[in-house]
Structures are given as C-alpha cells and as structure tokens.
Design a protein around this motif. Structure first.
Motif, PDB file in Angstrom:
ATOM      1  N   TYR A 169      12.479  26.372  52.660  1.00  0.00           N
ATOM      2  CA  TYR A 169      12.570  24.940  52.961  1.00  0.00           C
ATOM      3  C   TYR A 169      11.553  24.160  52.135  1.00  0.00           C
ATOM      4  O   TYR A 169      10.345  24.408  52.229  1.00  0.00           O
ATOM      5  CB  TYR A 169      12.306  24.688  54.447  1.00  0.00           C
ATOM      6  CG  TYR A 169      13.449  25.152  55.335  1.00  0.00           C
ATOM      7  CD1 TYR A 169      14.610  24.407  55.446  1.00  0.00           C
ATOM      8  CD2 TYR A 169      13.352  26.344  56.049  1.00  0.00           C
ATOM      9  CE1 TYR A 169      15.660  24.830  56.251  1.00  0.00           C
ATOM     10  CE2 TYR A 169      14.398  26.776  56.856  1.00  0.00           C
ATOM     11  CZ  TYR A 169      15.544  26.018  56.947  1.00  0.00           C
ATOM     12  OH  TYR A 169      16.580  26.438  57.740  1.00  0.00           O
TER      13      TYR A 169
ATOM     14  N   GLY B  80      22.886  17.762  61.862  1.00  0.00           N
ATOM     15  CA  GLY B  80      24.064  18.413  61.275  1.00  0.00           C
ATOM     16  C   GLY B  80      25.282  17.566  61.580  1.00  0.00           C
ATOM     17  O   GLY B  80      25.316  16.852  62.593  1.00  0.00           O
TER      18      GLY B  80
ATOM     19  N   ARG C   7      25.944  21.135  50.058  1.00  0.00           N
ATOM     20  CA  ARG C   7      25.659  22.566  49.993  1.00  0.00           C
ATOM     21  C   ARG C   7      26.422  23.148  48.811  1.00  0.00           C
ATOM     22  O   ARG C   7      27.607  22.853  48.624  1.00  0.00           O
ATOM     23  CB  ARG C   7      26.128  23.215  51.309  1.00  0.00           C
ATOM     24  CG  ARG C   7      25.743  24.670  51.472  1.00  0.00           C
ATOM     25  CD  ARG C   7      26.207  25.175  52.822  1.00  0.00           C
ATOM     26  NE  ARG C   7      25.366  24.709  53.903  1.00  0.00           N
ATOM     27  CZ  ARG C   7      24.270  25.343  54.331  1.00  0.00           C
ATOM     28  NH1 ARG C   7      23.876  26.453  53.756  1.00  0.00           N
ATOM     29  NH2 ARG C   7      23.556  24.867  55.330  1.00  0.00           N
TER      30      ARG C   7
ATOM     31  N   VAL D 179      15.436  32.204  53.226  1.00  0.00           N
ATOM     32  CA  VAL D 179      15.689  30.758  53.277  1.00  0.00           C
ATOM     33  C   VAL D 179      14.372  30.042  52.994  1.00  0.00           C
ATOM     34  O   VAL D 179      13.362  30.304  53.652  1.00  0.00           O
ATOM     35  CB  VAL D 179      16.239  30.328  54.658  1.00  0.00           C
ATOM     36  CG1 VAL D 179      16.598  28.852  54.670  1.00  0.00           C
ATOM     37  CG2 VAL D 179      17.437  31.170  55.047  1.00  0.00           C
TER      38      VAL D 179
ATOM     39  N   SER E 140      14.549  28.819  62.984  1.00  0.00           N
ATOM     40  CA  SER E 140      14.559  27.362  63.179  1.00  0.00           C
ATOM     41  C   SER E 140      15.517  26.726  62.188  1.00  0.00           C
ATOM     42  O   SER E 140      15.539  27.095  61.019  1.00  0.00           O
ATOM     43  CB  SER E 140      13.165  26.795  62.897  1.00  0.00           C
ATOM     44  OG  SER E 140      12.406  26.858  64.053  1.00  0.00           O
ATOM     45  N   ASN E 141      16.305  25.788  62.668  1.00  0.00           N
ATOM     46  CA  ASN E 141      17.235  25.085  61.791  1.00  0.00           C
ATOM     47  C   ASN E 141      16.940  23.599  61.823  1.00  0.00           C
ATOM     48  O   ASN E 141      16.440  23.083  62.823  1.00  0.00           O
ATOM     49  CB  ASN E 141      18.675  25.323  62.258  1.00  0.00           C
ATOM     50  CG  ASN E 141      19.114  26.738  61.977  1.00  0.00           C
ATOM     51  OD1 ASN E 141      19.011  27.229  60.862  1.00  0.00           O
ATOM     52  ND2 ASN E 141      19.567  27.439  63.010  1.00  0.00           N
TER      53      ASN E 141
ATOM     54  N   SER F 195      23.826  34.278  59.390  1.00  0.00           N
ATOM     55  CA  SER F 195      22.471  33.735  59.407  1.00  0.00           C
ATOM     56  C   SER F 195      21.806  34.093  60.731  1.00  0.00           C
ATOM     57  O   SER F 195      22.476  34.470  61.696  1.00  0.00           O
ATOM     58  CB  SER F 195      22.480  32.223  59.186  1.00  0.00           C
ATOM     59  OG  SER F 195      23.365  31.613  60.070  1.00  0.00           O
TER      60      SER F 195
ATOM     61  N   THR G 257      12.451  31.680  56.083  1.00  0.00           N
ATOM     62  CA  THR G 257      12.917  32.791  56.935  1.00  0.00           C
ATOM     63  C   THR G 257      13.399  33.981  56.119  1.00  0.00           C
ATOM     64  O   THR G 257      14.235  33.838  55.224  1.00  0.00           O
ATOM     65  CB  THR G 257      14.092  32.299  57.821  1.00  0.00           C
ATOM     66  OG1 THR G 257      13.653  31.162  58.550  1.00  0.00           O
ATOM     67  CG2 THR G 257      14.545  33.378  58.796  1.00  0.00           C
TER      68      THR G 257
ATOM     69  N   ASN H  28       8.852  27.494  58.136  1.00  0.00           N
ATOM     70  CA  ASN H  28      10.192  27.885  58.603  1.00  0.00           C
ATOM     71  C   ASN H  28      10.945  28.747  57.588  1.00  0.00           C
ATOM     72  O   ASN H  28      12.095  29.115  57.833  1.00  0.00           O
ATOM     73  CB  ASN H  28      11.036  26.636  58.909  1.00  0.00           C
ATOM     74  CG  ASN H  28      10.510  25.911  60.127  1.00  0.00           C
ATOM     75  OD1 ASN H  28      10.109  26.525  61.103  1.00  0.00           O
ATOM     76  ND2 ASN H  28      10.463  24.593  60.054  1.00  0.00           N
TER      77      ASN H  28
ATOM     78  N   ASP I  85      10.929  22.089  66.284  1.00  0.00           N
ATOM     79  CA  ASP I  85      12.248  21.522  66.004  1.00  0.00           C
ATOM     80  C   ASP I  85      12.242  20.003  65.826  1.00  0.00           C
ATOM     81  O   ASP I  85      13.263  19.420  65.468  1.00  0.00           O
ATOM     82  CB  ASP I  85      13.224  21.871  67.143  1.00  0.00           C
ATOM     83  CG  ASP I  85      13.494  23.370  67.189  1.00  0.00           C
ATOM     84  OD1 ASP I  85      13.505  23.988  66.108  1.00  0.00           O
ATOM     85  OD2 ASP I  85      13.675  23.910  68.296  1.00  0.00           O
TER      86      ASP I  85
ATOM     87  N   SER J 262      16.226  17.170  55.191  1.00  0.00           N
ATOM     88  CA  SER J 262      15.797  18.555  54.948  1.00  0.00           C
ATOM     89  C   SER J 262      16.457  19.022  53.667  1.00  0.00           C
ATOM     90  O   SER J 262      17.556  18.583  53.328  1.00  0.00           O
ATOM     91  CB  SER J 262      16.237  19.476  56.090  1.00  0.00           C
ATOM     92  OG  SER J 262      15.650  19.088  57.310  1.00  0.00           O
TER      93      SER J 262
END
Lengths: 119, 471
Positions: free
Chosen positions: B440, B205, B369, B438, B200-201, B195, B462, B460, B407, B416
């Motif tokens: 979002y 987490g 996931r 990706v 931006s993530n 990745s 990507t 975001n 962020d 998210s």
C-alpha cells in the motif's frame, strides 16, 4: 377378382415397406439430429462446417462436414474412432454404437453435398 | 481440564484435516482437473478452459456461455452428479496479527495468521438437465466459522444462426452481480483470484465490487453473436425477502436493495491469430436502504465501468507436428493475460445525508485495477507471475470514512493505492500454491498516520500464502 386382390395386396405390401423404411429413416434422422445438436453442434456448427460457436478459439478448427475432402476414404470408421477416442480438443464421447451410427447417418445426409453423396 | 479437552479436540481436527488433504494427494494425478466436475463431464483437461484456475481461456468462456452443459455423455443428465470440492489453507502476515491454528473453532479467528482452513467449498458444477447447467458453490468460511451459499449461477443456453453467424443465447439465475460474466476483468472473477480473509482492506469499495454478493438474486438474459458481440442484462432484487431469499442461505442481508436493480453488460471480443482482445462496459444501478433500514428513502448508487482484456494463448506448433505418427496436440507453452477495469460510482445519499450519516448529499468513487499475468507450463508443473496496480479515489467525507484504529481514516478520504505481486506454482493441475504480497502506497487517505492512531499505510502491507486443493 383374384387379380384385383393380388394387386391390392401388392400395393399394400409396397406401401408398408416404404413406410417402414421411411419411419426407420426418420427415426434415425431424429436420433442423429438430437445427438448432433447436443454433442457436436457447439463446435462443428449448425451447418456442419466446423464453425460452431466454440470453434472460434480452438487452435485447429473442427472437421468441416461440408468439405468434400472429409468424405474421402474410410470416413465411417474415421468418425467412429474419433467419437470413441477423441482427437485433440475433441473429447472421447460415451456413445453407443447405434448412437454413433445415427450421428454418422445424420451428418452424411445433412451436410454432405448432394453431388458428393451421389459419387 | 477444559483447556486440555479443547486442545485435544483441536489437535484431532487438525489431524483429521491433514488426513483428508493427504488422501486428496493420493487421487490419480492423471485425472486432475480444475473445477474437476466440469472436466469429468466434458472429458477435457482443465487447461482447455483455464490458463491457471480460475482464469478462463477463450474456450472456457464459451463453455460457461454454453450453460456448463457440454458433456461427453449421451444422456441428458449427469450420473453421478457433477460434484467437486475445494480446500484453501492460508498464511497471512501483516502488522497486528497474532498466530493461530484452530480449525472449525467457534471463537473469532479474524486476527489469526494461519487459517486452517481459510475456506472449504463443495461445488455442483455441470449439467443439470439437457441445456440447463449450474455452478453452485457452498462454502465454509474458516474465519467467520459459517456455512453459506456462495457464488451461484444457474444457466440455460442454446445456440442458433442469426444473420448467417452463430448466436449463443441464454438465461441466468444468480446471486452475485458479475458472477455470470465470462471475462476475468469483472469483480466477481477478477484478480487477485484469492486474497486473505484477515488482512486489512481499504474502507471504500463500489457497490458492484462484491458489496451485493449473496445479498441479491436476479434473473437475466445474455447473447453472444458471431463470437464478437456479447450483451447481457440481469435484474436483481433483495434476498431479504421474497423468492430470492434462498439465494442468500447462511448470509445476513445487510445491503437491502429497494425494488429492482438492473445490471448490464456489453463486450466485444476479437481474435487475431492467437491473440484475443476484449473491450467492454458494464454497470449497475441500485437503490439501497441505509444500514438498519428496509423501508423509507434509499440511497442511489450508479456504477458505470469500462474494461479491457488481452490474452495470448501460447505458441503454436507447426500444422504437421506429430508424436510417434499421431497428430500432436498443440501444447500452449505459455500464456499472457492482461486485465484492466475502471469503475465510476455516482453516490446519491438521499437517505443517509438527511439522517446525518454522510457529510455530502452527493459523492463519487472511482476505482481502477489492472494486472498482467504470465503463465508457463514446464515439465515440473505450471508457474505463473502476476503484477497488479490498484487505486481508489473518492470524495472526502469524515462521516462516511471516520477515524478509527486500523480501518478508519483521519482525513475522511477513501483514497488508497498500491500494488500486488503474486507468484503461483501448480505442481499438479488440482493443486495451486500462491504467494502474494500487497503493497500500500496510500491507505484510507494518507501514507502515514492514516487512521489518526499512528498507523502507516505500509503497516498494512500483507504477505499472503495460500494452497488450493481441488478434487
């Protein structure tokens, strides 16, 4: 007296020959076992039945050394060629002729069933 | 004058990199492998252990559990040593990035679209001695411009018979929780396999999902009985001091673990014809000091996860298939894999709450996931397509997830969710070209104006393209 010396010498000779044969055999056995354990066992299994830990996911199972069919016709040459060239998922191994011989000796004396061996 | 010098230096480096990559292409295609040192050691093609690298096949999992020691050599060691390399070049596009190509530049590359390189790695991959082997990765990060000890897993493995069935047993010394695991559901080896380093993530987490990578070192044991039940446990300690310090070379230990953090793993695998099913659970408990502290009270994180994997290992040709009289190796024309993992993290802020770093004394985080991959082996190379869904749900905490441009979170929510679409093409076994997008649907708690500065979640989204070279 002479006779006794001759008998003792003969006995010594026989013992020495047997010991030498036995030593050679055990040396070959140890070498064969070590090589088998390190190179073959993961797929062919501790019992030589082709059911080692890595055999499970293979599409075709590795050779079963306990199966009488395996020991039919030109088996020594077959083992030699397979180790040198590989077959399907089995890679070609960089082993010397004496190492291949030791493995062959070990699997034939360990996994080949006694009744088949005596045939 | 200085600027011109800099420019010349840069163009020399680009030229050098292009030459290196060009030379890599001249390496014989027929000897192309995945982590090529493993393949050189075993004499097996990479397709034996990988669907498309780095995802493992069932045989690849056993190679790993065998301690990376399977070898065609009669010697107890490998000569030359099993070394391999990897280079990644990438392109990222999302709102807010500028353009940039500056290899080995010391300035901040975090807003560059083009990362040349994104990463370079040198691997020791294979047997060390007899039943001890290793996967050790030393990497250069092209964005952070640093060299560091990346994923490391040193293993001992042996096998025996227990209750009339095979038992593989082993030990591991590693520096990233879950790196020792052979399934691709777990964070260290899960999808996506690559990745962007500049995208931006989401702010939140779980601890087990990479937060402790190279921050801890641990010794553990694992067993795999009857190709059915796998169990493992590893005990981690911080790399900020003590014997594990060398396992974090090049990485500052920001997450300081108090005492020992246990990691556990239990999985069951079952084969039905060419279908492989796995279900499992894994988890970790770690007491971690708040940022900037390495003594006193620590926060407690308890992660409990469940995972499942399905692999279809391709079409089987008839038993008697031959090619010019010789037995035909059974080609796997296509593979299908599906992975899913759900992680629940219980957060006890017994250190951060009293000092005002969090709003709640307790909170939680749930992440989910799943991905579905399809691989097809054609005459022109391997092609693959993947679809993934992910979600992060947690307790709102305006102090933990505060408002900040890009962020941050306006609402204090870490929630998210989104999708990843990916397509891969491997013209040769050692080259992989991936195109990833990706999407979002929600980012840090909202779909629109999530950061309080007018940025939407979709900003975001990507586009990421990466080329991997293995050699």
């Amino acid at each position: 007296m002479k006779r006794s010396i001759l008998v003792i010498l003969s006995c010594f000779f026989v013992v020495a020959l047997t010991a030498r044969y036995g030593f050679a055999q055990s040396e070959s056995s140890i070498k064969g076992k070590t090589l088998y354990t390190n190179k073959c066992q993961f797929c062919h299994g501790i019992r030589g039945d082709g059911k080692g830990p890595a055999a499970e996911p293979l599409l075709r199972h590795p050779a079963d050394f306990t199966d009488p069919k395996f020991w039919q016709e030109d088996v020594v040459e077959k083992i030699d060629v397979t180790i040198k060239n590989g077959k399907e998922m089995m890679p070609a191994f960089d082993l010397k002729p004496d190492e291949i011989k030791a493995i062959t000796w070990y699997i034939s004396h360990t996994f080949k069933k006694e009744t088949q061996y005596n045939k | 004058m200085e600027g011109r010098k800099m420019k010349r230096k840069r163009s020399e480096k680009v030229f050098f990199l292009i030459i290196v990559i060009g030379l890599m292409q001249l390496l014989p295609v027929t000897n192309a492998w995945a982590v090529p040192s493993f393949a050189r050691q075993t004499g097996l093609p990479c397709a034996s252990c990988h669907t498309v690298f780095p995802e493992l096949t069932p045989f690849g999992r056993l190679f790993k559990l065998g301690g990376y020691t399977m070898s065609k050599s009669s010697k107890p060691y490998e000569l030359p040593p099993p070394l391999a390399g990897m280079a990644q070049i990438s392109y990222t596009d999302f709102k807010g990035l500028t353009s940039g190509v500056a290899p080995f530049d010391k300035t901040n590359r975090a807003t560059d679209k083009i990362n040349l390189p994104q990463q370079l790695s040198l691997f020791y991959g294979g047997r060390i001695y007899d039943k001890i082997g290793a996967f050790v990765q030393v990497s250069y990060d092209g964005v952070d411009n640093k060299v560091y000890l990346d994923m490391t897993d040193i293993r001992y493995s042996n096998n025996t018979i227990l209750w009339d069935k095979n038992l593989i047993y082993g030990l591991t010394l590693n520096n990233s929780p879950t790196v020792q695991d052979p399934w691709n559901t777990i964070p260290a080896w899960g999808f996506p396999f690559a990745s962007s380093s500049v995208a931006s993530n989401p702010a939140a987490g779980t601890i087990i999902h990479g937060a402790l990578d190279q921050q801890v070192g641990g010794i553990g044991a694992n067993v795999f009985w009857n190709n059915f039940i796998y169990a493992g446990a590893t005990f981690y300690r911080t790399t900020s001091n003590g014997i594990y310090k060398p396992l974090s070379i090049g990485t500052a230990t920001e997450q300081v673990v108090e005492g020992t953090a246990p990691y556990w793993r239990l999985a069951m695998e079952h084969r039905w014809k060419n279908h492989f099913f796995t279900i499992g659970t894994y988890g970790m408990q770690a007491n971690i000091f708040p940022s900037g502290y390495n003594s006193g009270q620590a926060d407690r994180f308890t992660d409990v996860a469940f995972d499942a994997q399905y692999q279809f290992m391709g079409t089987i040709e008839p038993e008697d298939a031959t090619d010019n009289g010789k037995p035909k190796s059974k080609a796997r024309k296509y593979n299908i894999t599906a992975h899913a993992t759900w992680i629940h993290e219980k957060q006890d802020w017994k250190a951060s709450f009293p000092i005002g770093n969090t709003t709640n004394p307790y909170s939680f985080l749930n992440t989910f996931r799943m991905n579905f991959n399809y691989y097809y082996k054609s005459h022109l190379g391997d092609v693959a397509g993947s679809v993934s869904y992910f979600s992060i749900i947690g307790k709102t905490d305006p102090l933990l997830y505060s408002s900040a441009p890009i962020d941050g979170s306006k609402t204090g929510s870490p929630n998210s969710k989104g999708f990843i679409l990916e397509t891969d093409y491997l013209p040769w076994e050692k080259v992989k070209i991936s195109l990833q997008y990706v999407i979002y649907n929600k980012f840090n708690g909202a779909q629109s104006n999530y950061d309080g500065y007018g940025r939407n979640a979709s900003d975001n989204n990507t586009l990421y393209a990466v080329v991997w070279f293995m050699f």
